[in-house]
Every structure is written in C-alpha cells, then in structure tokens.
Design a protein around this motif. Structure first.
Motif, mmCIF file in Angstrom:
data_model
loop_
_atom_site.group_PDB
_atom_site.id
_atom_site.type_symbol
_atom_site.label_atom_id
_atom_site.label_comp_id
_atom_site.label_asym_id
_atom_site.label_seq_id
_atom_site.Cartn_x
_atom_site.Cartn_y
_atom_site.Cartn_z
ATOM 1 N N LYS A 66 -5.795 1.963 6.336
ATOM 2 C CA LYS A 66 -5.964 0.961 5.281
ATOM 3 C C LYS A 66 -5.092 -0.259 5.542
ATOM 4 O O LYS A 66 -5.464 -1.385 5.197
ATOM 5 C CB LYS A 66 -5.610 1.564 3.916
ATOM 6 C CG LYS A 66 -6.593 2.596 3.410
ATOM 7 C CD LYS A 66 -6.180 3.139 2.051
ATOM 8 C CE LYS A 66 -6.261 2.074 0.967
ATOM 9 N NZ LYS A 66 -5.988 2.650 -0.371
ATOM 10 N N CYS A 67 -3.936 -0.035 6.141
ATOM 11 C CA CYS A 67 -2.986 -1.128 6.379
ATOM 12 C C CYS A 67 -3.390 -2.015 7.557
ATOM 13 O O CYS A 67 -2.940 -3.165 7.651
ATOM 14 C CB CYS A 67 -1.593 -0.568 6.635
ATOM 15 S SG CYS A 67 -0.865 0.323 5.243
ATOM 16 N N ILE A 114 0.846 -1.200 0.000
ATOM 17 C CA ILE A 114 0.000 0.000 0.000
ATOM 18 C C ILE A 114 0.881 1.249 0.000
ATOM 19 O O ILE A 114 1.693 1.448 0.911
ATOM 20 C CB ILE A 114 -0.942 0.008 1.217
ATOM 21 C CG1 ILE A 114 -1.881 -1.197 1.160
ATOM 22 C CG2 ILE A 114 -1.729 1.312 1.283
ATOM 23 C CD1 ILE A 114 -2.782 -1.340 2.362
ATOM 24 N N GLU A 135 -3.042 8.424 0.394
ATOM 25 C CA GLU A 135 -4.195 9.092 0.992
ATOM 26 C C GLU A 135 -3.830 10.526 1.379
ATOM 27 O O GLU A 135 -2.656 10.870 1.521
ATOM 28 C CB GLU A 135 -4.663 8.327 2.236
ATOM 29 C CG GLU A 135 -4.992 6.865 1.980
ATOM 30 C CD GLU A 135 -6.041 6.690 0.911
ATOM 31 O OE1 GLU A 135 -7.064 7.396 0.968
ATOM 32 O OE2 GLU A 135 -5.852 5.849 0.011
ATOM 33 N N GLU A 179 -4.608 8.029 7.340
ATOM 34 C CA GLU A 179 -5.581 7.344 6.499
ATOM 35 C C GLU A 179 -4.951 6.150 5.794
ATOM 36 O O GLU A 179 -5.589 5.112 5.614
ATOM 37 C CB GLU A 179 -6.170 8.321 5.479
ATOM 38 C CG GLU A 179 -7.011 9.422 6.114
ATOM 39 C CD GLU A 179 -7.484 10.444 5.093
ATOM 40 O OE1 GLU A 179 -8.570 10.266 4.529
ATOM 41 O OE2 GLU A 179 -6.745 11.422 4.861
ATOM 42 N N THR A 180 -3.689 6.295 5.393
ATOM 43 C CA THR A 180 -2.964 5.163 4.821
ATOM 44 C C THR A 180 -2.773 4.087 5.879
ATOM 45 O O THR A 180 -2.946 2.888 5.602
ATOM 46 C CB THR A 180 -1.595 5.604 4.273
ATOM 47 O OG1 THR A 180 -1.796 6.566 3.236
ATOM 48 C CG2 THR A 180 -0.824 4.422 3.709
#
Length: 322
Positions: free
Chosen positions: A46-47, A33, A37, A42-43
């Motif tokens: 996701k992770c 990823i 973002e 925000e990244t």
C-alpha cells in the motif's frame, strides 16, 4: 543540517540488499499508513504508491546507519513476541490486536527473518541491528500508540533462544493447533516453509538424507514435528513463555495473550478485538464460517505428531491452572 529525527520519521528499513559483496538496507516511507493489513508485506504494498517510494532510485543505507539513526527515534515498548506453527490462528490474533489504536502490530516482517538467518553480521552487530530495526518498526507515529507486538515467521521458533538473549524480559507466546488441521490447510495450499525447495530444510534441522526418503506430504508432517518439538524444548527451558491453543477458541487465545503480556485495554477496545473474530482473518469483508477441509486428504502417519501435540496440550493445561 536538518534534524536527523525529522529526516527518518515515518521511514523504515524493509529488506536486505546485497551488492558487490556488501550488505545494505532498502528503505520505505510509510506516510500515515498504519500496520493494519493481515501481513506486513501487504502494508508495504500500500505504501509503494507514495511518491517517495515510486522513484526510480531506492533509498539504501548501511547497518551502521540503522543502528545510529535508531537512537534518535521516539518508539513504543516491545510487549511480546508471537511464535506459531502456521495455519493456527496467528493471523487472526494479530488482526484482532491490530484493531486497537494503542498497538503497533507487525506481522511477519521479512527483514526480521532476513537478519536472523543472515551470516553477513557477527553476533553482536546482529543483536544491536535487530534491536534497532524493532525501534524503527515501533516508532511512535500516532499519539495513541503505546505497545509493539511482533508476530514472527513460523520458523523463527528455531531462533527463540537467541531472541531470548536479546529480549530477556519480553513475554514469548507459542501458538499451536491440532496437527491434522494444520496439515490439511497446507495440503489445500502449501505455505512456503512446507516446500523444501523454498525454505532450506536445514532451517528446520532436516537433513538431505531425510528428504530423500520423504514424499511431499511426509515432508510437511516432518516440518510440523520439528515445530512442535521446538515449542516443547523452548517451553521447558524458559520461564517467560505461554502456550496458546487455537482449538481452545480464539476468544480465549486473545484474552490469555493480553493477560500474559500484562497490558490493560479499555472495554471498547477489547470488544473490537473480539468483534474482529467474526470476520475472516485475511479478509475483513468476509464473514468467518470456520475452516472446511476434506477428512480424507491426509495420507501420512501422524502418530508422532499426536504424541507431541499431547505434550503441548499438557503444558497448555499447566498454564491455565498456573
């Protein structure tokens, strides 16, 4: 024993953890990823669904581990640090830069701020630790990656001189905006640094006595004054810094920043960066139609802010002709 380089690949430290009067670092696995973002967290969100990150127990380490392990990494060069006054186009700048696969664009990573404001490390350790953390954030995870760009939290401007001592050759950019629009945005939805109970006022050089005499909106104006003055002070004493003005247009901001950090991008990459300007900075699926604020929401004296703003503009114009 397995190669340490393979073990730490795609892992990054993400936050300080205090336990039994000791400071540790929590780690997160990024998988494949990218930092795409609007904001670093925000990244990270996701992770967190990855199996490595959803276990009951978290991976933690010491500062010494980070410093030692960072020496084994393949990482890209740091090309620039972005300072900003908030609500001034910094997210749009970072999102535009993130469209290039050559860039690792890290936007307001909380760990950098935690280390900068921590009193748990003596200065030399803090310096080496920050350098090591940036190696992890800038680790070369994809073959096309070449550049690391860091957008800091707004209040990091008060650490600019210290950061300059760590990164003496790195370009520093100072992004600002008309003060009335910055404050209108915060009056619509206040950022955490504009609330005295969240970020300690001492971070901005504001005394407890000053706070007693201010209402909520006056406090926000004073914080912005402190930002503007810190920009001016750093600009006056540093030789590798540029003023960027949101009100000059984000296209110019992007072009000036790229020229300043001396990075050459292919035409299609530049076009993608400028195309990103058509979308909302925090929501790529929404078309950006401009900011809309009520003109009557301000109820504070902005005279001092406008004086400081004009000084910023004078330095900005100096950069344009210089």
């Amino acid at each position: 024993m397995e190669n340490i380089k393979e073990l730490i690949s795609n892992w990054i430290p993400i936050k300080l953890v205090k336990k039994n009067n000791e400071v540790y670092f929590e780690w997160l696995y990024l998988a494949d990823i990218p930092f795409a973002e609007p904001f670093f967290e925000e990244t990270i969100a996701k992770c967190k669904s990855h199996s490595y990150n959803s276990k009951r127990f978290k991976l933690i380490s010491t500062a010494a581990n980070i410093i030692d392990w960072s020496k084994e990494l393949d990482f890209v060069d740091l090309k620039g640090l972005v300072f900003h006054v908030s609500r001034c186009g910094s997210t749009m700048l970072s999102q535009s830069l993130a469209t290039s696969p050559e860039n690792i664009m890290v936007s307001e990573a909380p760990l950098i701020d935690q280390i900068l404001r921590s009193d748990a490390f003596e200065e030399h350790t803090k310096t080496v630790l920050l350098q090591s953390v940036l190696r992890f954030l800038g680790q070369k995870r994809f073959p096309e990656q070449k550049h690391l760009i860091i957008k800091l939290d707004a209040w990091s401007i008060f650490k600019a001189s210290y950061l300059r001592s760590i990164f003496p050759e790195i370009p520093f950019a100072l992004l600002y905006r008309n003060p009335a629009d910055v404050l209108r945005s915060h009056q619509k939805m206040a950022g955490m640094h504009m609330v005295a109970s969240i970020i300690p006022p001492s971070v901005f050089g504001i005394t407890s006595k000053e706070i007693e005499e201010l209402n909520f909106r006056q406090y926000q104006a004073l914080v912005l004054e402190k930002y503007f003055q810190a920009f001016l002070d750093f600009y006056d004493r540093d030789q590798n810094v540029i003023m960027l003005n949101y009100n000059d247009g984000m296209k110019d901001v992007i072009e000036q920043f790229i020229a300043f950090i001396n990075v050459n991008f292919l035409e299609n990459e530049l076009n993608a960066m400028l195309e990103r300007l058509k979308k909302h900075s925090k929501n790529e699926s929404a078309v950006f139609t401009g900011d809309s604020y009520k003109e009557d929401v301000l109820s504070v004296d902005l005279n001092q802010l406008y004086l400081l703003h004009e000084k910023l503009n004078a330095n900005f114009r100096k950069d344009l002709v210089g």
